[in-house]
Scaffold this motif. Structure first.
Motif, PDB file in Angstrom:
ATOM      1  N   TYR A   1       0.835  -1.208   0.000  1.00 57.23           N
ATOM      2  CA  TYR A   1       0.000   0.000   0.000  1.00 57.23           C
ATOM      3  C   TYR A   1       0.868   1.255   0.000  1.00 57.23           C
ATOM      4  O   TYR A   1       0.551   2.238  -0.668  1.00 57.23           O
ATOM      5  N   GLU A   2       1.964   1.190   0.753  1.00 57.46           N
ATOM      6  CA  GLU A   2       2.875   2.334   0.831  1.00 57.46           C
ATOM      7  C   GLU A   2       3.442   2.635  -0.556  1.00 57.46           C
ATOM      8  O   GLU A   2       3.515   3.788  -0.986  1.00 57.46           O
TER       9      GLU A   2
ATOM     10  N   ARG B   1      -0.160   9.067  -5.877  1.00 54.80           N
ATOM     11  CA  ARG B   1       0.072  10.504  -5.650  1.00 54.80           C
ATOM     12  C   ARG B   1       0.660  11.125  -6.921  1.00 54.80           C
ATOM     13  O   ARG B   1       0.224  12.191  -7.358  1.00 54.80           O
TER      14      ARG B   1
ATOM     15  N   THR C   1       0.728   4.084  -2.764  1.00 56.59           N
ATOM     16  CA  THR C   1       0.385   5.462  -2.409  1.00 56.59           C
ATOM     17  C   THR C   1       1.294   6.445  -3.141  1.00 56.59           C
ATOM     18  O   THR C   1       0.829   7.473  -3.648  1.00 56.59           O
TER      19      THR C   1
END
Lengths: 247, 132
Positions: free
Chosen positions: B65-66, B73, B69
């Motif tokens: 998920y990191e 972004r 992200t």
């Protein structure tokens, strides 16, 4: 229509070879701790010895290895190298920093071994023969006779680097029991193996520098090229769609 | 010079360093394996078997998920390259597979549900006893 989501990798490997890595003997402990912090759970460190250190991740079937001569990240039985692409550059950053080998790289390779499931080895051989991908010349037949199995191994080179390509039929043998349930759809009984080993462009015999970002870009470019090649080969071999594909 | 003298000199002469092999492919057993076509693949099934704990699964997903992200972004900012867009597609598929992999966590979820159900039933029993 099938897309690259239906591809199956027997192995995805990123490997960096370097000189002047003997400082590993002094710093393997510090490097192990740095990698442990970077990789996190569920990577488990294997106590390093004088030749290699290693982290294993059984859940994702990934191994990270490092030593005085090379660093590698390997994942088996997966549909894309996305996870290797995430982990390898980050881990390489630490190896390059702690061992100070970021500027003494001698070779960087990304290898994808793709498998296309076939009914049997004979089916695979027939597909390769009919595809005209590997065609023997009359001179070859005159010298060796008509082959019963065919394959092709070659090395090509352009601005993207060197590419070693191999195509052959393999018989898959499971030892010790059936395949794990999550791999039942991935591991075939027989397959055509497309082996693509991409080499980072460099001048042979000379050191070069390799940082995280170019490594990541190289892994992605190599996979994009491999996907295109795989789709072309798949079409040439006239392989049926995987069972789960819906039109 | 006699053979014996030559042998003595050879025994103290340093051996030449082995030339580096720049053509060695990744994870191969040697040149002969490189040039040969693969004919068979033996898969060690027990070695591939896995037991994934809830904590491990959550750690894997957190890491994924990191990474996602960062990419989403960049996509929102319009700075995502085509190569990274392709990577994001593969990453999403990998995450989907892990999110659907309930083998590790389903037993834990059911245990929690059972524990809650037991608590509710115990409470109801206690309430009935109090009334009587």
């Amino acid at each position: 229509m099938t897309d690259s989501a239906d591809l199956v990798l027997n192995q995805a490997v990123v490997e960096v070879q370097y000189d002047r890595g003997v400082v590993y003997l002094d710093k393997c402990g510090a490097l192990t701790l740095r990698l442990q912090d970077e990789l996190g759970r569920p990577f488990v460190p294997i106590p390093p010895n004088m030749e290699t250190g290693e982290f294993k991740n059984g859940a994702e079937r990934i191994a990270v290895r490092y030593g005085p001569k090379s660093f590698s990240v390997t994942q088996t039985w997966v549909r894309s190298p996305a996870r290797v692409e995430q982990l390898a550059p980050a881990a390489w950053g630490h190896v390059a920093d702690v061992l100070d080998v970021g500027r003494t790289v001698t070779r960087c390779g990304v290898r994808f071994q793709l498998v296309f499931s076939v009914e049997s080895p004979e089916d695979g051989e027939a597909r390769i023969a009919e595809s005209k991908l590997c065609v023997e010349s009359p001179e070859w037949i005159s010298a060796f006779g008509t082959p019963t199995s065919r394959g092709w191994v070659c090395v090509s080179e352009d601005h993207r680097g060197k590419l070693r390509s191999g195509l052959s039929v393999i018989q898959v043998t499971l030892e010790g029991g059936p395949a794990p349930s999550d791999l039942a759809d991935l591991i075939p009984k027989a397959a055509i193996l497309l082996d693509l080993d991409h080499v980072y462009p460099c001048v042979s015999g000379e050191h070069f520098g390799l940082q995280k970002a170019p490594l990541k870009d190289f892994i992605r470019a190599a996979w994009q090229r491999s996907k295109q090649t795989a789709m072309t080969i798949r079409k040439a071999l006239e392989l049926p769609d995987p069972p789960h594909v819906h039109h | 010079m006699s053979t014996t003298d030559e042998t003595a000199i050879d025994s103290i002469r340093p051996q030449p360093l082995q030339a580096p092999t720049y053509e060695r492919a990744s994870v191969s057993g040697g040149v002969s394996e490189e040039l040969q076509m693969r004919r068979s693949l033996t898969v060690d099934a027990p070695a591939l078997s896995r037991s994934v704990s809830t904590e491990d699964r959550e750690a894997i997903l957190e890491s994924l998920y990191e990474e996602r992200t960062e990419l989403t972004r960049a996509r929102r900012l319009g700075t995502l390259s085509p190569a990274d867009a392709d990577y994001l597609t593969d990453l999403n598929r990998y995450i989907d597979a892990w999110e659907k992999d309930e083998g590790a966590s389903s037993s834990d979820v059911w245990k929690r549900l059972e524990a809650i159900a037991s608590s509710v039933l115990s409470f109801q029993v206690d309430v009935e006893r109090t009334r009587k």
